[in-house]
Design a protein around this motif. Structure first.
Motif, PDB file in Angstrom:
ATOM      1  N   THR A 149      10.623   3.954   4.087  1.00  0.00           N
ATOM      2  CA  THR A 149       9.003   3.324   4.082  1.00  0.00           C
ATOM      3  C   THR A 149       8.759   3.042   5.656  1.00  0.00           C
ATOM      4  O   THR A 149       7.764   3.292   6.231  1.00  0.00           O
ATOM      5  CB  THR A 149       8.635   1.899   3.371  1.00  0.00           C
ATOM      6  N   ALA A 150       9.556   2.399   6.495  1.00  0.00           N
ATOM      7  CA  ALA A 150       9.620   2.109   7.831  1.00  0.00           C
ATOM      8  C   ALA A 150       9.471   3.537   8.464  1.00  0.00           C
ATOM      9  O   ALA A 150       8.258   3.662   9.481  1.00  0.00           O
ATOM     10  CB  ALA A 150      10.640   1.510   8.411  1.00  0.00           C
ATOM     11  N   THR A 151       9.912   4.373   8.113  1.00  0.00           N
ATOM     12  CA  THR A 151      10.147   5.787   8.809  1.00  0.00           C
ATOM     13  C   THR A 151       8.606   6.357   8.576  1.00  0.00           C
ATOM     14  O   THR A 151       8.065   6.993   9.499  1.00  0.00           O
ATOM     15  CB  THR A 151      11.201   6.518   8.387  1.00  0.00           C
ATOM     16  N   LEU A 152       8.195   6.170   7.320  1.00  0.00           N
ATOM     17  CA  LEU A 152       7.003   6.935   7.028  1.00  0.00           C
ATOM     18  C   LEU A 152       5.889   6.224   7.838  1.00  0.00           C
ATOM     19  O   LEU A 152       4.837   6.895   8.318  1.00  0.00           O
ATOM     20  CB  LEU A 152       6.563   6.606   5.595  1.00  0.00           C
ATOM     21  N   LEU A 153       5.805   4.891   7.962  1.00  0.00           N
ATOM     22  CA  LEU A 153       4.872   4.254   8.621  1.00  0.00           C
ATOM     23  C   LEU A 153       4.640   4.676  10.158  1.00  0.00           C
ATOM     24  O   LEU A 153       3.791   5.024  10.882  1.00  0.00           O
ATOM     25  CB  LEU A 153       5.094   2.832   8.614  1.00  0.00           C
ATOM     26  N   TYR A 207       0.912  -1.240  -0.080  1.00  0.00           N
ATOM     27  CA  TYR A 207      -0.101   0.009   0.253  1.00  0.00           C
ATOM     28  C   TYR A 207       0.903   1.399  -0.040  1.00  0.00           C
ATOM     29  O   TYR A 207       0.660   2.114  -0.645  1.00  0.00           O
ATOM     30  CB  TYR A 207      -0.825   0.104   1.387  1.00  0.00           C
ATOM     31  N   LEU A 208       2.012   1.141   0.717  1.00  0.00           N
ATOM     32  CA  LEU A 208       2.736   2.115   0.822  1.00  0.00           C
ATOM     33  C   LEU A 208       3.885   2.437  -0.245  1.00  0.00           C
ATOM     34  O   LEU A 208       4.064   3.605  -0.590  1.00  0.00           O
ATOM     35  CB  LEU A 208       3.629   2.394   2.330  1.00  0.00           C
ATOM     36  N   ILE A 209       4.333   1.290  -0.469  1.00  0.00           N
ATOM     37  CA  ILE A 209       5.420   1.381  -1.659  1.00  0.00           C
ATOM     38  C   ILE A 209       4.785   1.517  -3.028  1.00  0.00           C
ATOM     39  O   ILE A 209       5.388   2.353  -3.816  1.00  0.00           O
ATOM     40  CB  ILE A 209       6.114  -0.122  -1.690  1.00  0.00           C
ATOM     41  N   ASP A 210       3.506   1.357  -3.111  1.00  0.00           N
ATOM     42  CA  ASP A 210       2.874   1.573  -4.482  1.00  0.00           C
ATOM     43  C   ASP A 210       2.464   3.007  -4.317  1.00  0.00           C
ATOM     44  O   ASP A 210       1.693   3.515  -5.416  1.00  0.00           O
ATOM     45  CB  ASP A 210       1.620   0.586  -4.718  1.00  0.00           C
ATOM     46  N   ALA A 211       2.258   3.847  -3.343  1.00  0.00           N
ATOM     47  CA  ALA A 211       1.334   4.788  -3.203  1.00  0.00           C
ATOM     48  C   ALA A 211       2.377   6.061  -3.879  1.00  0.00           C
ATOM     49  O   ALA A 211       2.160   7.078  -3.145  1.00  0.00           O
ATOM     50  CB  ALA A 211       0.942   4.934  -1.601  1.00  0.00           C
ATOM     51  N   GLY A 212       2.599   5.974  -4.972  1.00  0.00           N
ATOM     52  CA  GLY A 212       2.997   7.053  -5.770  1.00  0.00           C
ATOM     53  C   GLY A 212       4.421   7.619  -5.282  1.00  0.00           C
ATOM     54  O   GLY A 212       4.516   8.878  -5.466  1.00  0.00           O
TER      55      GLY A 212
END
Lengths: 342, 342
Positions: free
Chosen positions: A96-100, A56-61
């Motif tokens: 990505t981990a940081t964003l989550l 979800y996050l990796i695909d999210a543009g």
């Protein structure tokens, strides 16, 4: 995995595409396909929720700017193996981990125009899937068996978290100093840019001096990038109000434009900022009024000028690579980082 | 840092202290002092909140069982350097990071009889300081420059997080199977025990076979440990109601005693469990009634019998070390792990 640059990826000084990011994408395309494959393979888990949230996050543009920087840095040299692919993938997972985790920390409801993962799966899953991605990032690094690069990336992981805690401890703190702001963004943002370009250079086979140059380039670029992000949060150079504008105000973040205004605005304007900083319910009108204050004190322009200074520092570190297509692109990326605010 | 065992630390078969943990503490005392020094040094940060939160947790009466296992495993052999100190400290930081994140995930208000860190400093700080400790853990591992041990610990980090997500996805899921329960606890708990003893053996200079034996010992011990923890959450073998009893019920955790009761209780008792599982407000009376059901179906005794089986497996892996003081203590620790439920 070592590859030659194809003609299509070479860039001349004469033709400068409008969008520098497209140029970077084109230049790193082949390796980024391998990176994307690795990312996809490593979010796999028998626990369904893991790939669901991660994808979800990796695909999210996301632009995947950081791993592209790793790849571009490596391609300034001659990678003899596929370590740069692993590092680029690790850098993206760390990001990505940081964003989550950031979304949980900031209680954000949106990320890249979509609902934040925590709004769909909850805080708990966001925290844990972030941890999982961090673990996977380290496994991808370990696979290269290069302890020096591992050191660079694990240090970055600790510094990023420390910077986030520092930022948290400074939220709504009206006594925050400009040098504390810079300490925060160097840690929370620039540390990963710095590590991304440094391990790229290491994987490419850079000399010690070249490695340092790429490391410094990444650090300066990261600082410029974050200042610009903080300006964009108030509508960019023009102060144009759009969606998400004012999030930093509502979260009480002591960013450079706010610090500048608190030093230079009239007392009543300062009071207005102080009253509304950290109010999660601050209205669009309030945000508009704060942006007006920022404009009237030149806070946005001043911040962008400082960003440009750091972009110039970044570019200076790449002088010796300016004749190479990859060097030219990285230099343009530094300019682009600031230009995007206009 | 390599040291000889002193007479005071040697243990004979004849004298078996009542508290095996004291024995383990005594056996590992000297190295654990070095571990504690390292922990203290690595929570240092210019960001005040970091050592505040980390020390709060590290001082909060944790037994430091996991790092002691690493040290004891290393001392079965002859450590030639201080790598086992680094690994033990890294294992403790990984564990502390997990606790910080778990409290956020479970929305716990207490940890080890004190307010959970998140109740004092908030969820955000708990998430971020956990991340910081994880980064520091990796840095301590990297300093040994042993890529194999790094691989073991980074894999454990990913597996633990995956196990926690799995557990989360199974919360309140009445169709959860016993083998899924075991998959969860192997990942969320046993993986760190397993890595702790494996890297201890590696740092001590174990042969490949000895390393495998210590790894398997840790894995089985971790499974026994978690089953017992899950039984203690319903008051232990005797079902004695004390503080914190029933937390797992309120969080909807599908632990072994509950799974057993859902298979073996009368329909009305099953319905009672189903109705109250995952109710954060479940009263002390409700918990008492559930414990009664668990007792009437033999669920607690059955779970402890399974824990004992795993403790026996653990002990069997250490046969070749039974003549050594350290081996004897580790074997006793396996028994103690189950005995503490009585």
């Amino acid at each position: 995995m070592g590859r030659k640059m194809s003609g299509a990826q070479a860039v001349t000084d004469q033709v400068k595409p409008k969008d520098v990011v497209d140029e970077l994408v084109e230049f790193t395309r082949k390796d980024m396909e391998a990176v994307n494959e690795m990312l996809l393979a490593r979010v796999g888990s028998r626990v369904e929720m893991v790939p669901e949230i991660a994808s979800y996050l990796i695909d999210a543009g996301g632009k995947r700017l950081r791993p592209m920087l790793t790849i571009a840095a490596a391609q300034l040299f001659t990678p003899q193996n596929s370590h740069h692919i692993n590092y680029a993938a690790a850098v993206e997972f760390m990001h990505t981990a940081t964003l989550l985790h950031d979304d949980v920390v900031d209680e954000s409801s949106k990320r890249r125009g979509k609902l934040a993962a925590r709004m769909v799966w909850g805080n708990a899953a966001s925290v844990l899937v972030g941890d999982f991605l961090l673990g996977q990032a380290f496994m991808m690094m370990v696979e290269t068996r290069d302890v020096d690069a591992l050191g660079v990336l694990s240090q970055a992981a600790a510094i990023i978290a420390e910077g986030e805690v520092f930022q948290l401890s400074k939220a709504n703190d009206l006594s925050t100093q400009v040098d504390e702001y810079f300490a925060v963004i160097k840690a929370k943002t620039a540390a990963l840019f710095e590590a991304a370009t440094e391990v790229g250079a290491m994987a490419g086979g850079a000399t010690e001096a070249q490695r340092k140059a790429l490391k410094s380039f990444g650090a300066e670029l990261g600082i410029a990038f974050q200042i610009v992000d903080d300006v964009l949060d108030y509508g960019g150079a023009s102060g144009t109000i759009g969606k998400n504008v004012g999030d930093d105000l509502r979260e009480g973040k002591m960013t450079l434009p706010i610090l500048h205004a608190l030093q230079n605005a009239s007392e009543s304007d300062r009071d207005f900022i102080k009253t509304n900083l950290g109010d999660p319910e601050a209205s669009a009108e309030t945000v508009s009024k704060v942006v007006e204050i920022l404009q009237s004190t030149n806070a946005l322009a001043d911040a962008l000028a400082r960003a440009q200074q750091h972009a110039e520092h970044a570019k200076a570190h790449l002088k010796e690579f300016a004749h190479l297509p990859g060097g030219r692109i990285l230099i343009d990326v530094a300019d682009y980082c600031v230009e995007r605010a206009y």
